[in-house]
Design an enzyme around this catalytic site. Structure first.
Site, PDB file in Angstrom:
ATOM      1  N   SER A 128       1.011  -1.204  -0.069  1.00 32.37           N
ATOM      2  CA  SER A 128      -0.111  -0.025   0.006  1.00 32.37           C
ATOM      3  C   SER A 128       1.010   1.183   0.213  1.00 32.37           C
ATOM      4  O   SER A 128       1.892   1.345   0.676  1.00 32.37           O
ATOM      5  CB  SER A 128      -0.931   0.016   1.168  1.00 32.37           C
ATOM      6  N   GLN A 150       0.824  -0.356  -4.931  1.00 34.01           N
ATOM      7  CA  GLN A 150      -0.250   0.148  -4.939  1.00 34.01           C
ATOM      8  C   GLN A 150      -0.424   1.582  -4.797  1.00 34.01           C
ATOM      9  O   GLN A 150       0.223   2.324  -3.838  1.00 34.01           O
ATOM     10  CB  GLN A 150      -1.361  -0.401  -3.883  1.00 34.01           C
ATOM     11  N   TYR A 152      -2.210   5.382  -4.160  1.00 36.16           N
ATOM     12  CA  TYR A 152      -3.541   6.519  -3.996  1.00 36.16           C
ATOM     13  C   TYR A 152      -2.846   7.536  -4.759  1.00 36.16           C
ATOM     14  O   TYR A 152      -1.768   7.987  -4.661  1.00 36.16           O
ATOM     15  CB  TYR A 152      -3.515   6.726  -2.656  1.00 36.16           C
ATOM     16  N   THR A 178      -5.568   2.497  -7.215  1.00 38.20           N
ATOM     17  CA  THR A 178      -6.854   2.198  -6.523  1.00 38.20           C
ATOM     18  C   THR A 178      -8.101   3.586  -6.983  1.00 38.20           C
ATOM     19  O   THR A 178      -7.523   4.478  -6.745  1.00 38.20           O
ATOM     20  CB  THR A 178      -6.762   2.452  -4.859  1.00 38.20           C
ATOM     21  N   ARG A 187     -17.150   5.740   8.131  1.00 40.93           N
ATOM     22  CA  ARG A 187     -17.018   4.623   8.756  1.00 40.93           C
ATOM     23  C   ARG A 187     -17.265   4.657  10.134  1.00 40.93           C
ATOM     24  O   ARG A 187     -16.424   5.250  10.805  1.00 40.93           O
ATOM     25  CB  ARG A 187     -15.304   4.062   8.540  1.00 40.93           C
ATOM     26  N   LYS A 260      -7.701  -0.955  -9.607  1.00 38.00           N
ATOM     27  CA  LYS A 260      -8.364  -1.494  -8.483  1.00 38.00           C
ATOM     28  C   LYS A 260      -9.588  -0.878  -7.951  1.00 38.00           C
ATOM     29  O   LYS A 260      -9.803   0.276  -7.688  1.00 38.00           O
ATOM     30  CB  LYS A 260      -7.496  -1.643  -7.370  1.00 38.00           C
ATOM     31  N   HIS A 284     -13.528  -2.652  -2.113  1.00 40.47           N
ATOM     32  CA  HIS A 284     -12.487  -2.389  -0.899  1.00 40.47           C
ATOM     33  C   HIS A 284     -12.895  -2.807   0.268  1.00 40.47           C
ATOM     34  O   HIS A 284     -12.933  -2.275   1.369  1.00 40.47           O
ATOM     35  CB  HIS A 284     -12.393  -0.720  -0.749  1.00 40.47           C
ATOM     36  N   ASP A 315     -11.302  -9.263  -5.297  1.00 38.07           N
ATOM     37  CA  ASP A 315     -11.093  -9.349  -3.872  1.00 38.07           C
ATOM     38  C   ASP A 315     -12.327  -8.632  -3.225  1.00 38.07           C
ATOM     39  O   ASP A 315     -13.469  -8.173  -3.852  1.00 38.07           O
ATOM     40  CB  ASP A 315      -9.775  -8.573  -3.312  1.00 38.07           C
ATOM     41  N   SER A 316     -12.700  -8.812  -1.817  1.00 38.70           N
ATOM     42  CA  SER A 316     -13.644  -8.536  -1.145  1.00 38.70           C
ATOM     43  C   SER A 316     -14.606  -9.336  -0.583  1.00 38.70           C
ATOM     44  O   SER A 316     -15.417  -9.878  -1.313  1.00 38.70           O
ATOM     45  CB  SER A 316     -14.686  -7.270  -1.816  1.00 38.70           C
ATOM     46  N   GLY A 317     -14.098  -9.871   0.540  1.00 39.73           N
ATOM     47  CA  GLY A 317     -14.804 -11.104   1.227  1.00 39.73           C
ATOM     48  C   GLY A 317     -14.088 -12.323   1.205  1.00 39.73           C
ATOM     49  O   GLY A 317     -14.736 -13.516   1.645  1.00 39.73           O
ATOM     50  N   ARG A 319     -12.130 -15.628   2.414  1.00 36.87           N
ATOM     51  CA  ARG A 319     -11.986 -15.897   3.596  1.00 36.87           C
ATOM     52  C   ARG A 319     -11.577 -17.465   3.581  1.00 36.87           C
ATOM     53  O   ARG A 319     -10.916 -17.831   4.722  1.00 36.87           O
ATOM     54  CB  ARG A 319     -13.171 -16.007   4.548  1.00 36.87           C
ATOM     55  N   ARG A 339      -8.252  -8.555   4.816  1.00 38.29           N
ATOM     56  CA  ARG A 339      -8.183  -8.612   6.350  1.00 38.29           C
ATOM     57  C   ARG A 339      -7.567  -9.870   7.083  1.00 38.29           C
ATOM     58  O   ARG A 339      -6.904  -9.718   8.142  1.00 38.29           O
ATOM     59  CB  ARG A 339      -9.690  -8.500   6.854  1.00 38.29           C
TER      60      ARG A 339
HETATM   61  C1  LIG Z   1      -7.081  -2.106   7.237  1.00 38.99           C
HETATM   62  C2  LIG Z   1      -7.141  -2.081   5.646  1.00 38.99           C
HETATM   63  C3  LIG Z   1      -6.547  -1.130   4.971  1.00 38.99           C
HETATM   64  C4  LIG Z   1      -6.626  -1.001   3.696  1.00 38.99           C
HETATM   65  N1  LIG Z   1      -5.912  -0.315   2.906  1.00 38.99           N
HETATM   66  C5  LIG Z   1      -5.940  -0.124   1.712  1.00 38.99           C
HETATM   67  C6  LIG Z   1      -4.779   0.555   0.761  1.00 38.99           C
HETATM   68  O1  LIG Z   1      -4.260   1.217   1.529  1.00 38.99           O
HETATM   69  N2  LIG Z   1      -4.930   0.814  -0.482  1.00 38.99           N
HETATM   70  C7  LIG Z   1      -5.832  -0.053  -0.867  1.00 38.99           C
HETATM   71  O2  LIG Z   1      -5.965  -0.036  -2.329  1.00 38.99           O
HETATM   72  N3  LIG Z   1      -6.766  -0.886  -0.411  1.00 38.99           N
HETATM   73  C8  LIG Z   1      -6.698  -0.790   0.988  1.00 38.99           C
HETATM   74  N4  LIG Z   1      -7.591  -1.726   1.481  1.00 38.99           N
HETATM   75  C9  LIG Z   1      -8.385  -2.635   0.705  1.00 38.99           C
HETATM   76  C10 LIG Z   1      -7.910  -3.902   0.533  1.00 38.99           C
HETATM   77  O3  LIG Z   1      -6.907  -3.805  -0.668  1.00 38.99           O
HETATM   78  C11 LIG Z   1      -8.880  -5.107  -0.215  1.00 38.99           C
HETATM   79  O4  LIG Z   1      -9.596  -4.448  -1.178  1.00 38.99           O
HETATM   80  C12 LIG Z   1      -9.795  -5.429   0.741  1.00 38.99           C
HETATM   81  O5  LIG Z   1      -9.303  -5.593   2.037  1.00 38.99           O
HETATM   82  C13 LIG Z   1     -10.523  -6.917   0.227  1.00 38.99           C
HETATM   83  O6  LIG Z   1     -11.572  -7.316   0.942  1.00 38.99           O
HETATM   84  P1  LIG Z   1     -11.390  -8.324   2.467  1.00 38.99           P
HETATM   85  O7  LIG Z   1     -10.381  -7.545   3.292  1.00 38.99           O
HETATM   86  O8  LIG Z   1     -12.676  -8.739   2.533  1.00 38.99           O
HETATM   87  O9  LIG Z   1     -10.149  -9.596   1.792  1.00 38.99           O
HETATM   88  C14 LIG Z   1      -7.556  -1.758   2.982  1.00 38.99           C
HETATM   89  C15 LIG Z   1      -8.362  -2.713   3.767  1.00 38.99           C
HETATM   90  C16 LIG Z   1      -8.124  -2.834   4.972  1.00 38.99           C
HETATM   91  C17 LIG Z   1      -8.934  -3.807   5.671  1.00 38.99           C
HETATM   92  C1  LIG Z   2      -6.814   8.907   4.882  1.00 26.04           C
HETATM   93  C2  LIG Z   2      -7.108   7.666   4.697  1.00 26.04           C
HETATM   94  C3  LIG Z   2      -6.534   6.883   3.611  1.00 26.04           C
HETATM   95  C4  LIG Z   2      -7.102   5.426   3.529  1.00 26.04           C
HETATM   96  C5  LIG Z   2      -5.826   4.443   3.411  1.00 26.04           C
HETATM   97  C6  LIG Z   2      -6.093   3.109   3.880  1.00 26.04           C
HETATM   98  C7  LIG Z   2      -7.405   2.336   3.217  1.00 26.04           C
HETATM   99  O1  LIG Z   2      -7.560   2.257   2.079  1.00 26.04           O
HETATM  100  C8  LIG Z   2      -8.546   1.936   4.140  1.00 26.04           C
HETATM  101  O2  LIG Z   2      -9.393   1.255   3.541  1.00 26.04           O
HETATM  102  O3  LIG Z   2      -8.458   2.098   5.434  1.00 26.04           O
END
Ligand SMILES: Cc1cc2nc3c(=O)[nH]c(=O)nc-3n(C[C@H](O)[C@H](O)[C@H](O)COP(=O)(O)O)c2cc1C
Ligand SMILES: CCCCCCC(=O)C(=O)O
Length: 389
Positions: A128, A150, A152, A178, A187, A260, A284, A315-317, A319, A339
């Site tokens: 990230s 990745q 931002y 992303t 949130r 993404k 996400h 991605d997303s979910g 497990r 996660r």
């Molecule tokens: C704590 C946390 C931080 C994340 N930070 C980023 C990030 O910095 N950049 C990004 O593209 N996605 C970020 N994500 C999203 C993940 O890349 C991913 O899309 C997501 O966690 C997938 O879902 P899952 O947690 O159910 O596997 C973050 C997710 C979590 C839980």
């Molecule tokens: C200012 C917050 C940036 C978010 C970076 C982490 C992220 O993607 C997330 O889901 O949390």
């Protein structure tokens, strides 16, 4: 002969004969609760949390659960090979670690420990740009492990250009941009505790160590960390960006580019027209838009729109190993997991992340075989049935 990830299963049983059991549960859905007991509600609330009342995160799970595998028999699944080609690289299995920012809230060894785990198991690590560790340090921890970066996409062009140049110099080969975070989602779990983790790693984080980012600060980060975080929040992403802006990234990055956060088939078509290499079908992890389409429900239409022009990841979910099977059957080339590995890190550092990878891939290998397949590229919609909503 290809590695059989399922061998981890008997490794565990055989170790049991000498009296040892795994340090972490093999049912990865139990990790969140254990991590919360260990680290408390602030950090785990941030990781576990999602947008609004959590409806999108719940929908992600429901969409995967609703799809059921219809196993096939007598198909010779003795020799299996989970390897798959993604973005011109041969991966040992269709799995990568998703970009997860600020991992120092989970473990003091943070991203370098997660990256070492990925490298040790041979799966790509997507770092990230909101990492709590400078990217060069993470790259240095990985040996020759596959590293993807990745981004931002910051408001400030100099910062973006600096990140791309640093990532290239540090050996990151693919760029994941992303798109679903032009603004941070609503949130409640974090808002109710006023918990934004960036102040916790202001001394070390990737952003705060970037020369172009620092140049925009009135005072050094250490002198006024709150101002640095405020500056970061205001510029890490840019809600004014539109599709033609992608040309800037193409000009400044000569490796594969993956977008993404694509959920609509028309966006997949635009991505292909823009000349990028792939998309991640992702919401996400439900952290951005409450009430959004579940990622698994969006996947088939994006795959159809992409045709053979784009590599489609998901991605997303995810497990479990059967979740991976279902995503591939719906057309994804490979999946990312977020996660679960963050919890593995929180509970047992690098070893915890390796445990998560090995459990997921052992279970996937078994699901594949027990469903009548030997390669991750052969499951299709024909292997699934869908229960009524
Ligand atoms: C704590 C946390 C931080 C994340 N930070 C980023 C990030 O910095 N950049 C990004 O593209 N996605 C970020 N994500 C999203 C993940 O890349 C991913 O899309 C997501 O966690 C997938 O879902 P899952 O947690 O159910 O596997 C973050 C997710 C979590 C839980
Ligand atoms: C200012 C917050 C940036 C978010 C970076 C982490 C992220 O993607 C997330 O889901 O949390």
């Amino acid at each position: 002969m290809a590695k059989h990830w399922a061998d981890f299963q008997y490794e565990i049983y055989l170790q049991g004969m000498t009296g040892s059991v795994p340090r972490l549960p093999t049912d990865l859905t139990r990790l969140e609760e254990l991590t919360e007991q260990r680290l408390g509600q602030g950090p785990v609330g941030y990781v576990a949390g999602s947008a609004g009342s959590g409806s999108t995160a719940a929908a992600n799970r429901a969409a995967l659960d609703r799809r059921r595998i219809v196993p096939r028999m007598l198909r010779d699944v003795e020799q299996r090979d989970l390897s798959v080609e993604v973005l011109g690289r041969s991966l040992p299995a269709p799995l990568a670690l998703a970009p997860v920012g600020v991992l120092s809230i989970m473990h003091p060894e943070a991203e370098p420990a997660a990256a070492r785990a990925a490298a040790a198991q041979g799966v790509p690590y997507i770092l990230s740009s909101a990492s709590s560790t400078p990217m060069e340090e993470v790259a240095g921890a990985m040996g020759d492990g596959e590293r993807w970066f990745q981004l931002y996409w910051a408001k400030d062009r100099e910062v973006t250009a600096s990140f791309l140049a640093r990532a290239k110099a540090a050996g990151f080969t693919a760029l994941f941009v992303t798109l679903d975070t032009p603004l941070l989602g609503w949130r409640p779990r974090d808002l109710d505790r006023a918990y934004l983790p960036f102040l916790h790693c202001v001394g070390t984080a990737n952003y705060f160590s970037d020369p172009a980012f620092r140049a925009g600060l009135a005072k050094p980060v250490q002198e006024d960390p709150q101002a640095a975080v405020r500056h970061f929040v205001g510029m890490f992403a840019d809600p004014a960006k539109t599709w033609p802006d992608l040309a800037f990234l193409r000009e400044n990055w000569d490796g594969p580019i993956v977008l993404k956060g694509v959920l609509h088939p028309d966006d997949a078509r635009r991505a292909a027209e823009a000349g990028v290499d792939g998309v991640v079908v992702s919401n996400h992890g439900g952290r951005q838009v409450a009430g959004s389409v579940a990622a698994a429900d969006a996947l088939p239409r994006v795959v159809e729109a992409a045709g053979d022009r784009l590599t489609v990841l998901f991605d997303s979910g995810i497990r479990t190993g059967d979740d991976i099977f279902k995503a591939l059957a719906l057309g994804a080339r490979a999946v990312l997991v977020g996660r679960p590995y963050a919890y593995g890190l929180g509970l047992d550092g690098q070893a915890g992340v390796e445990h998560v990878i090995r459990c997921l891939l052992a279970e996937f290998d078994l699901t594949l075989a027990l469903s009548g397949h030997s390669r991750p590229t052969t499951p299709s919609a024909d292997d699934l049935t869908e229960e009524a909503r």
